[in-house]
Write an enzyme that holds these catalytic residues in place. Sequence first.
Site, PDB file in Angstrom:
ATOM      1  N   ARG A 146      82.530  44.425   5.981  1.00 59.63           N
ATOM      2  CA  ARG A 146      81.711  45.044   5.142  1.00 59.63           C
ATOM      3  C   ARG A 146      82.432  45.534   3.877  1.00 59.63           C
ATOM      4  NH1 ARG A 146      76.380  47.463   7.823  1.00 59.63           N
ATOM      5  NH2 ARG A 146      76.789  46.922   9.966  1.00 59.63           N
ATOM      6  N   ARG A 180      61.647  50.373  13.245  1.00 64.75           N
ATOM      7  CA  ARG A 180      62.611  50.759  14.052  1.00 64.75           C
ATOM      8  C   ARG A 180      62.877  52.151  14.203  1.00 64.75           C
ATOM      9  NH1 ARG A 180      68.377  47.953  13.314  1.00 64.75           N
ATOM     10  NH2 ARG A 180      68.567  49.437  11.647  1.00 64.75           N
ATOM     11  N   ARG A 212      71.744  53.513   3.166  1.00 65.00           N
ATOM     12  CA  ARG A 212      72.517  52.371   3.614  1.00 65.00           C
ATOM     13  C   ARG A 212      72.199  51.294   2.738  1.00 65.00           C
ATOM     14  NH1 ARG A 212      69.697  52.939   8.791  1.00 65.00           N
ATOM     15  NH2 ARG A 212      70.550  50.793   9.337  1.00 65.00           N
ATOM     16  N   ARG A 227      66.743  55.712  16.192  1.00 66.55           N
ATOM     17  CA  ARG A 227      68.262  55.603  15.646  1.00 66.55           C
ATOM     18  C   ARG A 227      68.301  56.827  14.540  1.00 66.55           C
ATOM     19  NH1 ARG A 227      70.858  49.957  14.457  1.00 66.55           N
ATOM     20  NH2 ARG A 227      71.546  51.201  12.636  1.00 66.55           N
ATOM     21  N   LYS A 274      70.572  40.969  11.679  1.00 66.96           N
ATOM     22  CA  LYS A 274      71.488  40.438  11.981  1.00 66.96           C
ATOM     23  C   LYS A 274      72.109  40.567  13.703  1.00 66.96           C
ATOM     24  CE  LYS A 274      74.059  43.203   9.599  1.00 66.96           C
ATOM     25  NZ  LYS A 274      73.145  43.826   8.646  1.00 66.96           N
TER      26      LYS A 274
HETATM   27  P1  ADP Z   1      72.693  48.208  10.133  1.00 67.12           P
HETATM   28  O1  ADP Z   1      73.291  46.743   9.480  1.00 67.12           O
HETATM   29  O2  ADP Z   1      71.243  48.248  10.189  1.00 67.12           O
HETATM   30  O3  ADP Z   1      73.142  49.233   9.083  1.00 67.12           O
HETATM   31  P2  ADP Z   1      74.632  48.545  12.023  1.00 67.12           P
HETATM   32  O4  ADP Z   1      74.552  48.923  13.596  1.00 67.12           O
HETATM   33  O5  ADP Z   1      75.233  47.317  11.926  1.00 67.12           O
HETATM   34  O6  ADP Z   1      73.233  48.729  11.197  1.00 67.12           O
HETATM   35  O7  ADP Z   1      75.782  49.946  11.793  1.00 67.12           O
HETATM   36  C1  ADP Z   1      75.202  51.054  11.752  1.00 67.12           C
HETATM   37  C2  ADP Z   1      76.394  52.051  10.776  1.00 67.12           C
HETATM   38  O8  ADP Z   1      77.630  51.876  11.699  1.00 67.12           O
HETATM   39  C3  ADP Z   1      76.677  51.719   9.483  1.00 67.12           C
HETATM   40  O9  ADP Z   1      75.299  52.241   8.593  1.00 67.12           O
HETATM   41  C4  ADP Z   1      77.898  52.215   9.448  1.00 67.12           C
HETATM   42  O10 ADP Z   1      78.042  53.639   9.206  1.00 67.12           O
HETATM   43  C5  ADP Z   1      78.543  51.943  10.516  1.00 67.12           C
HETATM   44  N1  ADP Z   1      79.471  50.558  10.280  1.00 67.12           N
HETATM   45  C6  ADP Z   1      79.050  49.366  11.076  1.00 67.12           C
HETATM   46  N2  ADP Z   1      79.741  48.509  11.022  1.00 67.12           N
HETATM   47  C7  ADP Z   1      80.812  49.049   9.787  1.00 67.12           C
HETATM   48  C8  ADP Z   1      81.846  48.563   8.991  1.00 67.12           C
HETATM   49  N3  ADP Z   1      82.132  47.176   9.085  1.00 67.12           N
HETATM   50  N4  ADP Z   1      82.415  49.224   8.351  1.00 67.12           N
HETATM   51  C9  ADP Z   1      82.235  50.495   8.078  1.00 67.12           C
HETATM   52  N5  ADP Z   1      81.233  51.151   8.794  1.00 67.12           N
HETATM   53  C10 ADP Z   1      80.452  50.343   9.782  1.00 67.12           C
END
Ligand code: ADP
Length: 184
Positions: free
Chosen positions: A83, A122, A139, A128, A8
């Site tokens: 989400r 990654r 996750r 990370r 994404k």
């Molecule tokens: P990925 O899609 O690989 O999980 P992201 O960088 O999009 O990585 O998100 C990393 C973390 O940030 C998530 O695991 C969550 O803890 C937090 N996060 C991101 N977007 C949201 C959201 N819309 N609602 C709640 N937590 C979020």
Amino acid sequence: MGPPGAGKGTQAAVISAMLGVPHISTGDIFRANVSQGTPLGVEAKRYMDAGEYVPDGVTNAMVRDRLSHDDCRPGFLLDGYPRTVEQVGELNAMLSSAQHRLDAVLELTVDMDEVVGRLVKRASEQGRSDDTEDVIRRRLEVYFEQTAPLIDMYRSQDLLVQVDGLGIIEDVTGRIVAALSLEA
Ligand code: ADP
């Protein structure tokens, strides 16, 4: 939309540049706050490092603030938001008060073996703190429990556009451009 590791962030950066609209990644905003040590970052890090979602109230307020900036007026690309069902409700309220509407909801489809492989790679490249094996597993669980159901909601509203996320980055971009009928 799509599980962690679907690509994404990578595709959102390319597509937002093509459209000339801001790329709003909740994960990137959280990580920037973590690295600057802001109160929001301190709060978010506890959840991120456990593979859990940051509470909706915190996330919704952050997105509301970001969408109120002038650069969002012509449009924006959301990456990693909404989400949860509650976030969808909040987003709908933000959109209607700004007289915006969603043009499309894009889902990148990938199989689980590919996603786990990408996340492990990654982890070794970027370090990370949420890319360890246990956290990756959590996750993915959270994604399937809380976020995957939104896909059916958006399908029933005729907003869903599904694109195969497998293959090289440029090929996936090409499929997105074609699926959204964008000019390359
Ligand atoms: P990925 O899609 O690989 O999980 P992201 O960088 O999009 O990585 O998100 C990393 C973390 O940030 C998530 O695991 C969550 O803890 C937090 N996060 C991101 N977007 C949201 C959201 N819309 N609602 C709640 N937590 C979020």
